[in-house]
Design an enzyme around this catalytic site. Sequence first.
Site, mmCIF file in Angstrom:
data_model
loop_
_atom_site.group_PDB
_atom_site.id
_atom_site.type_symbol
_atom_site.label_atom_id
_atom_site.label_comp_id
_atom_site.label_asym_id
_atom_site.label_seq_id
_atom_site.Cartn_x
_atom_site.Cartn_y
_atom_site.Cartn_z
ATOM 1 N N GLY A 1 -49.947 54.507 14.078
ATOM 2 C CA GLY A 1 -48.989 54.535 12.986
ATOM 3 C C GLY A 1 -47.668 55.055 13.514
ATOM 4 N N SER A 2 -46.822 55.576 12.642
ATOM 5 C CA SER A 2 -45.581 56.199 13.091
ATOM 6 C C SER A 2 -44.574 56.248 11.963
ATOM 7 C CB SER A 2 -44.916 55.470 14.265
ATOM 8 O OG SER A 2 -45.763 55.425 15.378
ATOM 9 N N ASN A 3 -43.618 57.143 12.113
ATOM 10 C CA ASN A 3 -42.385 57.134 11.342
ATOM 11 C C ASN A 3 -41.245 56.826 12.292
ATOM 12 O OD1 ASN A 3 -43.719 58.154 8.976
ATOM 13 N ND2 ASN A 3 -43.585 60.212 9.847
ATOM 14 N N ASN B 1 -44.693 52.440 8.411
ATOM 15 C CA ASN B 1 -45.895 51.610 8.509
ATOM 16 C C ASN B 1 -46.165 50.737 7.308
ATOM 17 O OD1 ASN B 1 -47.236 54.392 10.172
ATOM 18 N ND2 ASN B 1 -46.597 52.530 11.196
#
Length: 719
Positions: A189-191, A439
């Site tokens: 995932g990630s921001n 995401n």
Amino acid sequence: MGRSLALSLVLAGVVATSPPATADGGTKIRRTSYGIPHVLASDYRSLGLGLGYAFAEDNACVMADIVVTLSAERSKWFGPENLDRDLYHQRLNESKVVEREIPAQSRQARDLVRGYAAGFNRYLSQTPNACGGAKWVRPITELDVWRRAHQIAGLTGSEGFHDAIAAAQPPGAPVAATQLVQRSEQRPGSNGVALGRSATAAGTGMVLGNPHFYWGDDYRFYQHHLTIPGELNVSGAGLFGVPLVNIGHNDRLGWTHTASEAQTMTLSKLTLVPGDPTSYVVDGQAHKMIAEQVTVGGTTRTLYRTPDGPLVEDAEALQWTDTTAYVLRDANRGNLRVIDQWLAIARARSVPDLNAALVRHHALPWVNTIAADATGTTYYSDVQVVPNVTDELRTRCATGPNIGFVILDGSRASCGWEGRLSASSLPKLVRNDHVSNMNDSPWLANPAAPLTGYPSIVGDVGTERSARTRMGLDMITSGTPFTLSSLEGAMFGNRNLTAEQGLAAVVAMCQANPTLPASDGRPVDVRAACATLSTWPGTGDTGKSSRGAYFWRTFIQFTGRAGATRWLVPFDPADPAHTPRGLNAADPGVQRAFADAVRAFEVAGRPVDLRLDDVQQYEGIPIHGCRGPEGCFNVISVPGAPQPVGPITHGSSFVMAVELTKNGPRMSSLLIYGQSADRSSPHHTDQAHLYAQKKWVTGAFTEREIARNPDLTVKVLRG
């Protein structure tokens, strides 16, 4: 340095204070605080040599373990439970798909990989007892590194299904189908946030990179800085085993990636020939599956495929029956272009340069790109490898079961796809205020300019965004121009959106109802949990004030069950950044969830006022943060009760905040679990201690900054 050379370096976009590499063509490894290597070389092969050597100093045993996996030798060294994974990799290796693609890669990429393997091996030759003399540790080859790049490219495709591919067998075979587990919050995932000139105090560009990735050794990030004067000058972090910066910055551009909602593979549902489960029908014609004998150690298994890809099976929705089987087709199969793609990104010096690099190579696997440059221009892109599945094809050919993947009708030749979606059909956005991705689909990269019109395999439009996305959008649209310091503060503010919108109402509810019915109808005394929540400030911070955070996590998890109307204000596509909102504490389903959460703590034998420190630790160090479904931006994925408390497996990993000023980049970073997976290394927990205190590492990018670092060490590799 002569005047003409200095001028040429400026024109080439490299800081003119960068010195030439050593006169004999050697490589310098300068390490600054926290063990961060800055590799200076005169060419790509020497650059790879320095990075491979530095990485081996910190993580030789992990790389050796990765190579054991890629060589299909895990069951040989680590037990028969690894057999399915070995069968998958042995079959892949026998296909020679990686070897066939290597010659097509650029000379720079091949030199970089060649040098990386040589640097790793030089360290091994100088360290005869590496990894305690384990017999499974061996010198690596260039092919091992290319296989690692291919493995990473296929992470959301074939690599993510390796057990289900190895276990796919016709009905009646003595191999049990695997359980295909969807990782949801545990997947990559990630921001990613990019701020432009109208959103920053200095009127320039800023980037916040916050990948949520696995904390297990195989997929850690490694921070480094790579310089070839006049050619390349890039700093950031790359995944273990690849000689690249995946997320980072140069002197004019910063970028990060987030896991995309676009699907990088498809499944085909085969209609089987009656009485022959290894034959299938296409347009009325029978075709025999391709049977391949794969041997690992003393075990031989027949694995099956069609020209489109391998058969895949799980124990639930994708069972291979007498009438039906499923084939996986991975758009990233054979994708070694990722090396040249990330090199091109590293050399880009503006948003237009970056867009051109993405479109020209069109090789990114499974990620969005979020970037900003020194002019204060921001950029969002989902230009990556996506199967060429148009909406027309999907409408005409999609079939069940509905398990979150595109499944096409394999009984019709017209339902196949060729190639990838064109770069022009994939979403892109340029802004002067901000772009972001947490995401969800590309739709709300900037709510003021919603992206639409892209194929549905890329993602949806007009649907509810995650609580983490809504929190991220709230953080970056507060109205106050950002500084680097305030961006750092927002990252580690540990706000919890569901708590902000519902904690007060829930506390009032449980104070008025000291006994609540659980889902089984039995009354539960909730007074202790209610008292705990009444003193919790509603954040993901650790310490004494964290009592209640873990209970809230469990409660929110339970409110997602059927029968609970969670929100007072439902989702409104006209206001997607702010809805749904307002936890509906009066709803009977929400109240049952509260009682069930109390019961879960009782079953687990844990007090409801357990501190977050007691469940989120890395080597005994409390780790702040919370889960995405709670509406937390800084994700640490430790599940709520009654799941057993274990090590952190997923969440924030490498965190980078960079400001692209006219005078060069200013960067702060944290590699939370440290540069080394080796517990004996001083760089295994040093940054975790910083993280616990919400402190950052100040980046060293220019030669002056590197030279002034108080912990500077220099090693020269010659020859």
